[in-house]
Design a protein around this motif. Structure first.
Motif, PDB file in Angstrom:
ATOM      1  N   MET A 214      52.688  52.561  33.491  1.00  0.00           N
ATOM      2  CA  MET A 214      52.004  51.836  32.439  1.00  0.00           C
ATOM      3  C   MET A 214      53.019  51.175  31.503  1.00  0.00           C
ATOM      4  O   MET A 214      52.818  50.045  31.096  1.00  0.00           O
ATOM      5  N   LEU A 215      54.077  51.891  31.187  1.00  0.00           N
ATOM      6  CA  LEU A 215      55.108  51.341  30.310  1.00  0.00           C
ATOM      7  C   LEU A 215      55.766  50.110  30.931  1.00  0.00           C
ATOM      8  O   LEU A 215      56.040  49.128  30.241  1.00  0.00           O
ATOM      9  N   LEU A 216      55.964  50.159  32.244  1.00  0.00           N
ATOM     10  CA  LEU A 216      56.539  49.018  32.951  1.00  0.00           C
ATOM     11  C   LEU A 216      55.626  47.803  32.857  1.00  0.00           C
ATOM     12  O   LEU A 216      56.092  46.683  32.671  1.00  0.00           O
ATOM     13  N   ALA A 217      54.317  48.019  32.948  1.00  0.00           N
ATOM     14  CA  ALA A 217      53.361  46.923  32.852  1.00  0.00           C
ATOM     15  C   ALA A 217      53.369  46.281  31.470  1.00  0.00           C
ATOM     16  O   ALA A 217      53.109  45.085  31.343  1.00  0.00           O
ATOM     17  N   ILE A 218      53.687  47.041  30.460  1.00  0.00           N
ATOM     18  CA  ILE A 218      53.711  46.493  29.094  1.00  0.00           C
ATOM     19  C   ILE A 218      55.044  45.801  28.806  1.00  0.00           C
ATOM     20  O   ILE A 218      55.065  44.693  28.270  1.00  0.00           O
ATOM     21  N   LEU A 219      56.152  46.437  29.171  1.00  0.00           N
ATOM     22  CA  LEU A 219      57.467  45.891  28.843  1.00  0.00           C
ATOM     23  C   LEU A 219      57.904  44.766  29.778  1.00  0.00           C
ATOM     24  O   LEU A 219      58.473  43.774  29.340  1.00  0.00           O
ATOM     25  N   LEU A 220      57.683  44.939  31.064  1.00  0.00           N
ATOM     26  CA  LEU A 220      58.068  43.936  32.066  1.00  0.00           C
ATOM     27  C   LEU A 220      56.882  43.685  33.003  1.00  0.00           C
ATOM     28  O   LEU A 220      56.869  44.162  34.145  1.00  0.00           O
ATOM     29  N   PRO A 221      55.889  42.925  32.534  1.00  0.00           N
ATOM     30  CA  PRO A 221      54.673  42.737  33.324  1.00  0.00           C
ATOM     31  C   PRO A 221      54.916  42.179  34.724  1.00  0.00           C
ATOM     32  O   PRO A 221      54.324  42.647  35.690  1.00  0.00           O
ATOM     33  N   PHE A 222      55.818  41.209  34.854  1.00  0.00           N
ATOM     34  CA  PHE A 222      56.061  40.617  36.166  1.00  0.00           C
ATOM     35  C   PHE A 222      56.600  41.645  37.147  1.00  0.00           C
ATOM     36  O   PHE A 222      56.242  41.659  38.324  1.00  0.00           O
ATOM     37  N   LEU A 223      57.447  42.546  36.671  1.00  0.00           N
ATOM     38  CA  LEU A 223      58.037  43.571  37.528  1.00  0.00           C
ATOM     39  C   LEU A 223      56.980  44.574  37.994  1.00  0.00           C
ATOM     40  O   LEU A 223      57.052  45.088  39.108  1.00  0.00           O
ATOM     41  N   SER A 224      55.998  44.809  37.165  1.00  0.00           N
ATOM     42  CA  SER A 224      54.900  45.703  37.539  1.00  0.00           C
ATOM     43  C   SER A 224      54.166  45.176  38.776  1.00  0.00           C
ATOM     44  O   SER A 224      53.822  45.932  39.676  1.00  0.00           O
ATOM     45  N   PHE A 225      53.944  43.856  38.804  1.00  0.00           N
ATOM     46  CA  PHE A 225      53.282  43.257  39.966  1.00  0.00           C
ATOM     47  C   PHE A 225      54.174  43.308  41.200  1.00  0.00           C
ATOM     48  O   PHE A 225      53.718  43.634  42.294  1.00  0.00           O
ATOM     49  N   ILE A 226      55.438  42.992  41.025  1.00  0.00           N
ATOM     50  CA  ILE A 226      56.360  42.949  42.163  1.00  0.00           C
ATOM     51  C   ILE A 226      56.527  44.332  42.783  1.00  0.00           C
ATOM     52  O   ILE A 226      56.551  44.479  44.001  1.00  0.00           O
ATOM     53  N   VAL A 227      56.606  45.368  41.958  1.00  0.00           N
ATOM     54  CA  VAL A 227      56.756  46.740  42.460  1.00  0.00           C
ATOM     55  C   VAL A 227      55.535  47.143  43.289  1.00  0.00           C
ATOM     56  O   VAL A 227      55.656  47.871  44.275  1.00  0.00           O
ATOM     57  N   ARG A 228      54.357  46.639  42.910  1.00  0.00           N
ATOM     58  CA  ARG A 228      53.129  46.972  43.646  1.00  0.00           C
ATOM     59  C   ARG A 228      52.898  46.065  44.851  1.00  0.00           C
ATOM     60  O   ARG A 228      51.875  46.152  45.507  1.00  0.00           O
ATOM     61  N   GLY A 229      53.868  45.184  45.154  1.00  0.00           N
ATOM     62  CA  GLY A 229      53.784  44.359  46.348  1.00  0.00           C
ATOM     63  C   GLY A 229      53.081  43.032  46.160  1.00  0.00           C
ATOM     64  O   GLY A 229      52.775  42.353  47.134  1.00  0.00           O
ATOM     65  N   LYS A 230      52.825  42.645  44.938  1.00  0.00           N
ATOM     66  CA  LYS A 230      52.158  41.379  44.657  1.00  0.00           C
ATOM     67  C   LYS A 230      53.194  40.394  44.126  1.00  0.00           C
ATOM     68  O   LYS A 230      53.254  40.097  42.934  1.00  0.00           O
ATOM     69  N   VAL A 231      54.018  39.881  45.037  1.00  0.00           N
ATOM     70  CA  VAL A 231      55.166  39.065  44.656  1.00  0.00           C
ATOM     71  C   VAL A 231      54.734  37.734  44.036  1.00  0.00           C
ATOM     72  O   VAL A 231      55.245  37.341  42.987  1.00  0.00           O
ATOM     73  N   LEU A 232      53.805  37.034  44.664  1.00  0.00           N
ATOM     74  CA  LEU A 232      53.372  35.737  44.139  1.00  0.00           C
ATOM     75  C   LEU A 232      52.741  35.896  42.754  1.00  0.00           C
ATOM     76  O   LEU A 232      53.032  35.120  41.838  1.00  0.00           O
ATOM     77  N   THR A 233      51.925  36.910  42.580  1.00  0.00           N
ATOM     78  CA  THR A 233      51.331  37.185  41.282  1.00  0.00           C
ATOM     79  C   THR A 233      52.419  37.522  40.265  1.00  0.00           C
ATOM     80  O   THR A 233      52.342  37.117  39.110  1.00  0.00           O
ATOM     81  N   GLY A 234      53.435  38.246  40.693  1.00  0.00           N
ATOM     82  CA  GLY A 234      54.553  38.579  39.815  1.00  0.00           C
ATOM     83  C   GLY A 234      55.308  37.347  39.357  1.00  0.00           C
ATOM     84  O   GLY A 234      55.707  37.250  38.191  1.00  0.00           O
ATOM     85  N   ILE A 235      55.492  36.384  40.254  1.00  0.00           N
ATOM     86  CA  ILE A 235      56.182  35.143  39.886  1.00  0.00           C
ATOM     87  C   ILE A 235      55.356  34.348  38.884  1.00  0.00           C
ATOM     88  O   ILE A 235      55.878  33.836  37.891  1.00  0.00           O
ATOM     89  N   ILE A 236      54.045  34.262  39.116  1.00  0.00           N
ATOM     90  CA  ILE A 236      53.163  33.564  38.181  1.00  0.00           C
ATOM     91  C   ILE A 236      53.190  34.255  36.818  1.00  0.00           C
ATOM     92  O   ILE A 236      53.248  33.607  35.772  1.00  0.00           O
ATOM     93  N   CYS A 237      53.178  35.571  36.823  1.00  0.00           N
ATOM     94  CA  CYS A 237      53.230  36.334  35.581  1.00  0.00           C
ATOM     95  C   CYS A 237      54.564  36.116  34.871  1.00  0.00           C
ATOM     96  O   CYS A 237      54.604  36.012  33.649  1.00  0.00           O
ATOM     97  N   LEU A 238      55.646  36.026  35.621  1.00  0.00           N
ATOM     98  CA  LEU A 238      56.962  35.773  35.018  1.00  0.00           C
ATOM     99  C   LEU A 238      56.985  34.419  34.325  1.00  0.00           C
ATOM    100  O   LEU A 238      57.510  34.295  33.213  1.00  0.00           O
ATOM    101  N   ILE A 239      56.410  33.413  34.955  1.00  0.00           N
ATOM    102  CA  ILE A 239      56.344  32.087  34.338  1.00  0.00           C
ATOM    103  C   ILE A 239      55.563  32.159  33.032  1.00  0.00           C
ATOM    104  O   ILE A 239      55.962  31.571  32.030  1.00  0.00           O
TER     105      ILE A 239
END
Length: 66
Positions: free
Chosen positions: A1-26
């Motif tokens: 949960m802390l990862l999702a708050i501090l580094l949201p894009f990394l939370s997606f990438i760790v769960r295997g949602k790379v494209l969503t993680g990139i969109i979130c990073l943008i």
């Protein structure tokens, strides 16, 4: 949960949602977008955990019927 708050894009990438993680990073790159990105990551994590609980419950119910 802390990862999702501090580094949201990394939370997606760790769960295997790379494209969503990139969109979130943008979205996260902008200072204003950080809060929506963090909220999106937390909600996504909670939904994934709820789906896992539901799947376990359905599987247990099917095993009880046999």
């Amino acid at each position: 949960m802390l990862l999702a708050i501090l580094l949201p894009f990394l939370s997606f990438i760790v769960r295997g949602k790379v494209l969503t993680g990139i969109i979130c990073l943008i979205l996260q790159i902008t200072l204003i977008g950080w809060i929506p990105a963090a909220a999106w990551a937390v909600l996504s994590l909670n939904n994934e955990r709820a789906e896992e609980r539901n799947d376990k419950l359905i599987k247990a119910m099917r095993n009880n019927q046999r």
